[in-house]
Design a protein around this motif. Structure first.
Motif, PDB file in Angstrom:
ATOM      1  N   PHE A 298       2.571   6.722   6.948  1.00 28.08           N
ATOM      2  CA  PHE A 298       3.919   7.197   6.737  1.00 28.08           C
ATOM      3  C   PHE A 298       5.068   6.559   6.009  1.00 28.08           C
ATOM      4  O   PHE A 298       5.867   7.240   5.479  1.00 28.08           O
ATOM      5  N   ILE A 299       4.791   5.395   5.917  1.00 33.72           N
ATOM      6  CA  ILE A 299       6.031   4.602   5.303  1.00 33.72           C
ATOM      7  C   ILE A 299       5.236   3.637   4.188  1.00 33.72           C
ATOM      8  O   ILE A 299       4.152   3.106   4.458  1.00 33.72           O
ATOM      9  N   GLN A 300       5.820   3.564   3.132  1.00 37.41           N
ATOM     10  CA  GLN A 300       5.238   2.728   1.923  1.00 37.41           C
ATOM     11  C   GLN A 300       6.199   1.534   1.664  1.00 37.41           C
ATOM     12  O   GLN A 300       7.174   1.705   1.873  1.00 37.41           O
ATOM     13  N   VAL A 301       5.617   0.457   1.449  1.00 39.13           N
ATOM     14  CA  VAL A 301       6.306  -0.922   1.396  1.00 39.13           C
ATOM     15  C   VAL A 301       6.478  -0.980  -0.126  1.00 39.13           C
ATOM     16  O   VAL A 301       5.986  -0.768  -1.008  1.00 39.13           O
ATOM     17  N   SER A 302       7.996  -1.196  -0.150  1.00 42.91           N
ATOM     18  CA  SER A 302       8.646  -1.499  -1.780  1.00 42.91           C
ATOM     19  C   SER A 302       8.701  -3.003  -1.971  1.00 42.91           C
ATOM     20  O   SER A 302       8.052  -3.352  -3.026  1.00 42.91           O
ATOM     21  N   LYS A 303       9.476  -3.608  -1.077  1.00 41.14           N
ATOM     22  CA  LYS A 303       9.542  -5.096  -1.654  1.00 41.14           C
ATOM     23  C   LYS A 303       9.411  -5.985  -0.214  1.00 41.14           C
ATOM     24  O   LYS A 303       9.821  -5.525   1.081  1.00 41.14           O
ATOM     25  N   LYS A 304       8.780  -7.163  -0.490  1.00 42.30           N
ATOM     26  CA  LYS A 304       8.637  -7.912   0.711  1.00 42.30           C
ATOM     27  C   LYS A 304       9.686  -9.412   0.546  1.00 42.30           C
ATOM     28  O   LYS A 304       9.753  -9.552  -0.606  1.00 42.30           O
ATOM     29  N   ARG A 305       9.991  -9.938   1.535  1.00 44.37           N
ATOM     30  CA  ARG A 305      10.609 -11.202   1.583  1.00 44.37           C
ATOM     31  C   ARG A 305      10.008 -12.320   1.353  1.00 44.37           C
ATOM     32  O   ARG A 305       8.508 -11.943   1.565  1.00 44.37           O
ATOM     33  N   ALA A 306      10.255 -13.495   1.294  1.00 44.23           N
ATOM     34  CA  ALA A 306       9.567 -14.443   0.787  1.00 44.23           C
ATOM     35  C   ALA A 306       8.432 -15.056   2.065  1.00 44.23           C
ATOM     36  O   ALA A 306       7.387 -15.475   1.842  1.00 44.23           O
ATOM     37  N   GLY A 307       9.110 -14.575   3.293  1.00 44.57           N
ATOM     38  CA  GLY A 307       8.232 -14.965   4.453  1.00 44.57           C
ATOM     39  C   GLY A 307       7.214 -13.797   4.598  1.00 44.57           C
ATOM     40  O   GLY A 307       6.332 -13.695   5.822  1.00 44.57           O
ATOM     41  N   GLY A 308       7.034 -12.740   4.049  1.00 42.29           N
ATOM     42  CA  GLY A 308       5.877 -11.600   4.175  1.00 42.29           C
ATOM     43  C   GLY A 308       6.602 -10.424   4.917  1.00 42.29           C
ATOM     44  O   GLY A 308       5.863  -9.406   4.985  1.00 42.29           O
ATOM     45  N   THR A 309       7.811 -10.583   5.307  1.00 38.19           N
ATOM     46  CA  THR A 309       8.616  -9.463   6.121  1.00 38.19           C
ATOM     47  C   THR A 309       8.879  -8.266   5.166  1.00 38.19           C
ATOM     48  O   THR A 309       9.061  -8.514   4.117  1.00 38.19           O
ATOM     49  N   VAL A 310       8.724  -7.065   5.431  1.00 41.74           N
ATOM     50  CA  VAL A 310       9.148  -6.127   4.760  1.00 41.74           C
ATOM     51  C   VAL A 310      10.675  -5.805   4.560  1.00 41.74           C
ATOM     52  O   VAL A 310      11.460  -6.041   5.541  1.00 41.74           O
ATOM     53  N   LYS A 311      11.042  -5.973   3.374  1.00 48.38           N
ATOM     54  CA  LYS A 311      12.614  -6.105   2.878  1.00 48.38           C
ATOM     55  C   LYS A 311      12.931  -4.503   2.612  1.00 48.38           C
ATOM     56  O   LYS A 311      13.967  -4.115   3.093  1.00 48.38           O
ATOM     57  N   THR A 312      12.120  -3.749   1.690  1.00 44.06           N
ATOM     58  CA  THR A 312      12.656  -2.465   1.667  1.00 44.06           C
ATOM     59  C   THR A 312      11.361  -1.603   1.928  1.00 44.06           C
ATOM     60  O   THR A 312      10.221  -2.014   1.404  1.00 44.06           O
ATOM     61  N   CYS A 313      11.362  -0.264   1.916  1.00 45.59           N
ATOM     62  CA  CYS A 313      10.372   0.655   2.104  1.00 45.59           C
ATOM     63  C   CYS A 313      10.790   2.036   1.791  1.00 45.59           C
ATOM     64  O   CYS A 313      12.063   2.067   1.160  1.00 45.59           O
ATOM     65  N   TYR A 314      10.056   2.976   1.580  1.00 41.75           N
ATOM     66  CA  TYR A 314      10.148   4.269   0.866  1.00 41.75           C
ATOM     67  C   TYR A 314       9.217   5.214   1.623  1.00 41.75           C
ATOM     68  O   TYR A 314       8.197   4.953   2.007  1.00 41.75           O
ATOM     69  N   VAL A 315       9.484   6.663   1.512  1.00 39.99           N
ATOM     70  CA  VAL A 315       8.713   7.772   2.206  1.00 39.99           C
ATOM     71  C   VAL A 315       8.146   8.265   0.739  1.00 39.99           C
ATOM     72  O   VAL A 315       8.824   8.708  -0.112  1.00 39.99           O
ATOM     73  N   SER A 316       6.811   8.630   0.695  1.00 40.06           N
ATOM     74  CA  SER A 316       6.418   9.384  -0.559  1.00 40.06           C
ATOM     75  C   SER A 316       6.784  10.891  -0.287  1.00 40.06           C
ATOM     76  O   SER A 316       7.337  11.463   0.547  1.00 40.06           O
ATOM     77  N   SER A 317       6.753  11.471  -1.711  1.00 36.11           N
ATOM     78  CA  SER A 317       7.050  13.007  -1.618  1.00 36.11           C
ATOM     79  C   SER A 317       6.470  13.896  -0.623  1.00 36.11           C
ATOM     80  O   SER A 317       6.589  14.649   0.160  1.00 36.11           O
ATOM     81  N   TYR A 318       5.137  13.619  -0.594  1.00 35.42           N
ATOM     82  CA  TYR A 318       4.151  14.454   0.317  1.00 35.42           C
ATOM     83  C   TYR A 318       4.396  14.254   1.953  1.00 35.42           C
ATOM     84  O   TYR A 318       4.578  15.255   2.501  1.00 35.42           O
TER      85      TYR A 318
END
Length: 441
Positions: A298-318
């Motif tokens: 349901f959520i796509q990962v956009s950017k990760k922090r240096a430690g590997g945690t998710v920094k930003t995410c987004y939702v696809s159009s579909y």
């Protein structure tokens, strides 16, 4: 919400399930791997060893072919990185906005010191600045998931110079109707019922540009959107309705994110907490929910922090379309541009915040107001005061990019601007996202 299931009658899900299963079976991948590899090499030859004039390649979906993955594989190739001076990847929103596309390209190619100044300039001036900057540079731009606005071709022509140096643009298209203004090499006009033959990489005519379509299908163009979107959207709806309740509400709440637009996980956690979805306001729990929704697609990962945690995410159009369908049925959200005004106690504003503030509202029990307009609207203090007095049950307020000259005075509202925690502790509570809500006071 708790009672919703894949067989909930009001959704008519049972009527769709048989058709969905049949579509999924009939549309099994038929892609020839050897043909795919040959076509991949042909695309690389066009990108790197093709003729000097600017060339544009449009990628269509087809059975067994993931256009975004294919474009990403090309974009991340060492050969491509070595050959081009500038590389840009832009994820296009379902709600077409070339102003945002323009800003994203500027942020990708220009030095940070210049970006901060240019982004605030006039739209026409930004287009001129970008065109001048790209002149004499060999650029490769990928626009992913362009949906349904034919103006994109004219918009691109205004900002992308043809330097006769091998610059290229790669576009993944979700709605083939975008191509119906073009012609094949033999002069035949492309229509929605056209079947494209002549090889995976088909050269077409378009106002002097080198233009190609990468196509693996043998069905009419109008079939693409139905064959791709119908199973994808209904599969998402099935998956959503099967979620446990705590994930279901967090998932539908993703509608506060414009489709394909990045949001910081920190902001998303604060919104979940402010709405009361996270037990004990635990950030660790919010992080666990996020990972669950990522794993379920349901959520796509956009950017990760240096430690590997998710920094930003987004939702696809579909995914966004699927969530919007369920949200409308459950009256979980309402947008201000909705034709039917449902009694939902959460309202999302994508455009026209000032108009909403100045209207006579009947939503006396509104609990959440979320502004996601891209405009930096200047809010009048009087309108703000009247708004706060009217919605006495408001718990969550995200003003987004709106600008307040000063906060409403007195005891009408209590502002919570501690963003290290998202706790809510009083009867009338407002939450402001401080990174985008600006105050001159």
């Amino acid at each position: 919400m708790q009672q919703l299931s894949p067989r909930y009658n009001d959704f008519d899900i049972s009527e769709q399930s048989d058709k969905l299963i049949r579509l999924l079976i009939e549309r099994q991948p038929q892609l020839d791997i050897k043909e795919f590899e040959r076509s991949r090499e042909e695309l690389f030859d066009l990108l790197i060893e093709g003729h000097p004039p600017l060339a544009m390649v449009v990628i269509l979906d087809s059975s067994g072919f993931d256009k975004t993955a294919f474009a990403a594989d090309t974009y991340n190739s060492n050969h491509v990185k070595f050959y081009f001076d500038c590389l840009v990847w832009v994820r296009v929103c379902l709600l077409y906005d070339f102003g945002k596309i323009l800003d994203d390209i500027i942020k990708s190619v220009m030095p940070p010191s210049r970006v901060s100044v240019i982004i605030g300039e006039d739209y026409q001036l930004k287009k001129s600045i970008l065109r001048d900057y790209l002149t004499n540079k060999k650029y490769f731009i990928v626009l992913d998931d362009v949906f349904d606005d034919s103006e994109i071709w004219d918009d691109l022509e205004e900002v992308l110079p043809d330097n006769q140096n091998g610059s290229r643009v790669l576009i993944t298209v979700s709605d083939p109707d975008l191509l119906t203004s073009f012609e094949l090499q033999n002069g035949q006009k492309i229509r929605s019922d056209s079947v494209l033959f002549g090889g995976p990489l088909i050269k077409i005519k378009h106002e002097g540009w080198q233009f190609f379509i990468l196509n693996y299908g043998n069905t009419p163009l109008k079939s693409y959107i139905g064959e791709k979107a119908y199973p994808t959207i209904w599969s998402k709806i099935f998956s959503l309705l099967e979620l446990p309740f705590h994930l279901k509400v967090c998932c539908i709440y993703l509608l506060v994110i414009r489709p394909s637009i990045e949001i910081s996980t920190r902001q998303l956690y604060l919104l979940w907490v402010a709405e009361g979805f996270i037990p004990y306001n635990s950030e660790e729990t919010a992080d666990h929910y996020l990972k669950e929704l990522i794993d379920r697609g349901f959520i796509q990962v956009s950017k990760k922090r240096a430690g590997g945690t998710v920094k930003t995410c987004y939702v696809s159009s579909y995914t966004f379309v699927s969530l919007a369908f369920v949200a409308a049925k459950t009256e979980f959200f309402r947008t201000t541009d909705a034709e039917e005004k449902s009694p939902a106690n959460r309202v999302i504003i994508f455009e026209g915040l000032i108009e909403f503030f100045s209207l006579e509202h009947s939503d006396m029990y509104l609990q959440s107001l979320l502004n996601h307009s891209l405009e930096s609207d200047q809010l009048d203090l009087k309108d703000c005061e009247n708004f706060c007095k009217k919605f006495k049950h408001l718990r969550v307020l995200n003003l987004g990019s709106a600008v307040l000259d000063q906060y409403p005075p007195g005891n009408a509202i209590k502002l919570h601007r501690s963003f290290t925690r998202g706790y809510l502790d009083d009867a009338f509570e407002l939450w402001f996202h401080h990174s985008t809500c600006t105050s001159k006071k």
